[in-house]
Motif scaffolding. Structure first.
Motif, short mmCIF file in Angstrom:
data_model
loop_
_atom_site.label_atom_id
_atom_site.label_comp_id
_atom_site.label_asym_id
_atom_site.label_seq_id
_atom_site.Cartn_x
_atom_site.Cartn_y
_atom_site.Cartn_z
N LEU A 11 36.12 16.27 -10.49
CA LEU A 11 36.22 17.73 -10.61
C LEU A 11 37.02 18.13 -11.85
O LEU A 11 36.66 19.07 -12.55
N TYR A 12 38.10 17.41 -12.11
CA TYR A 12 38.89 17.73 -13.31
C TYR A 12 38.07 17.47 -14.57
O TYR A 12 38.10 18.27 -15.51
N TYR A 15 35.63 20.19 -15.03
CA TYR A 15 36.30 21.38 -15.57
C TYR A 15 36.49 21.25 -17.08
O TYR A 15 36.26 22.20 -17.83
N GLN A 16 36.92 20.07 -17.54
CA GLN A 16 37.06 19.85 -18.97
C GLN A 16 35.73 20.02 -19.70
O GLN A 16 35.64 20.66 -20.76
N SER A 18 33.29 21.81 -18.87
CA SER A 18 32.78 23.18 -18.85
C SER A 18 33.06 23.91 -20.17
O SER A 18 32.36 24.87 -20.52
N ASP A 32 27.10 28.18 -22.21
CA ASP A 32 27.71 27.15 -21.38
C ASP A 32 26.68 26.55 -20.42
O ASP A 32 25.95 27.28 -19.74
N PHE A 37 32.06 28.00 -11.98
CA PHE A 37 32.87 26.90 -11.44
C PHE A 37 33.84 27.48 -10.42
O PHE A 37 34.78 28.18 -10.78
N LEU A 39 36.36 26.46 -7.12
CA LEU A 39 37.03 25.34 -6.46
C LEU A 39 37.55 25.68 -5.06
O LEU A 39 37.76 24.78 -4.25
N ILE A 43 33.78 24.17 -3.04
CA ILE A 43 33.35 23.82 -4.39
C ILE A 43 31.92 24.32 -4.61
O ILE A 43 31.01 23.99 -3.83
N ILE A 45 29.42 24.82 -8.08
CA ILE A 45 29.27 24.71 -9.53
C ILE A 45 27.81 24.98 -9.89
O ILE A 45 26.90 24.32 -9.38
#
Length: 272
Positions: A11-12, A15-16, A18, A32, A37, A39, A43, A45
């Motif tokens: 997930l992290y 996020y990066q 994204s 994009d 997104f 959380l 969750i 996405i």
């Protein structure tokens, strides 16, 4: 690259990404890929292939027959569900299936599916103004997301649902189960008009097979038959412009897409 990640957390890392994953739409604008997104409290996405959504919009504007969309969910993609929106690209030989947007979700909330497709429709105006056929299983109800579209239910899913209900709720013997499933299959395939369907169903429901099982008759009368007549009957498929309505309608395209995704997932799990 994995060795450059601060954390090995999916997930992290998503996020990066994204902020880094960009796709160009048909106008040449950078967009994009990870469009939405969420959380908490669950969750959600949204992944949009903008250039392919542009192709869908182009197809909607030039095609004289309804564009066919498919929407289905594949389970156990890591710890999540993955729902994919695809369309048949009729400008290519064989009308290949093209995936154009994905929904990664941790819970099976119908509202998340509706919000996802409503967002897509807001950004692809043709989905609201052109007739489309969207094929799903019967768990989805999209209401006015596609105002002039036809929401069609997959015959395979319907038959599986019937088999599951009869097996788990009606206490049928194996012989009764086969008789009832076959009876419904005959209703599906042999009645090409609503009048024919009603005549045959009125005959069938007065046979011992249904009279002796009130719970089954109630299920057919109140749940199965009304749904089928609205979203999957041959006369509905004809009015939706399907090329072979007497063969029914399936979501096999989505199942094929799901098989590809499973193979990709298995390939990634093979140690190098």
């Amino acid at each position: 690259k994995r060795e450059l990640c601060l954390l090995h957390d999916a997930l992290y890392n998503a996020y990066q990404l994204s902020f880094q994953l960009k796709l160009t739409n048909r106008k040449g604008e950078s967009k994009d890929f990870i469009e939405h997104f969420l959380l908490h409290p669950r969750i959600v996405i949204q992944l949009w292939a903008h250039h392919l959504l542009g192709s869908l919009e182009f197809l909607l504007n030039i095609c004289s027959k309804p564009v066919v969309l498919h929407y289905d969910t594949v389970f156990n993609v890591g710890d999540y569900y993955l729902s994919t929106l695809t369309f048949n690209h009729s400008l290519f030989v064989g009308e290949p299936i093209i995936p154009c947007a994905y929904l990664v979700h941790s819970r099976r909330y119908h509202s998340d599916h509706k919000a996802f497709l409503a967002d897509i429709a807001d950004n692809v105006p043709g989905l609201k103004t052109k007739e489309v056929n969207i094929i799903t299983d019967r768990e989805f109800k999209f209401g006015d997301i596609f105002p002039v579209g036809n929401h069609l239910f997959c015959w395979n899913h319907i038959q599986n649902d019937v088999h599951w209900y009869l097996k788990n709720h009606a206490k049928c013997t194996a012989e009764e189960l086969n008789q009832l499933v076959n009876a419904f299959q005959q209703l599906m395939r042999n009645q090409v008009t609503e009048d024919e369907f009603d005549v045959e169903w009125n005959r069938l429901k007065n046979t011992d097979l249904f009279v002796s099982k009130p719970i089954i008759l109630h299920y057919f009368e109140t749940s199965l038959i009304p749904m089928f007549k609205l979203h999957a009957a041959i006369w509905i498929l004809k009015s939706a412009g399907l090329s072979n309505p007497n063969d029914g309608v399936t979501n096999n395209c989505s199942e094929s897409m799901n098989a590809v995704l499973h193979r990709l997932q298995q390939w990634k799990q093979v140690p190098l």
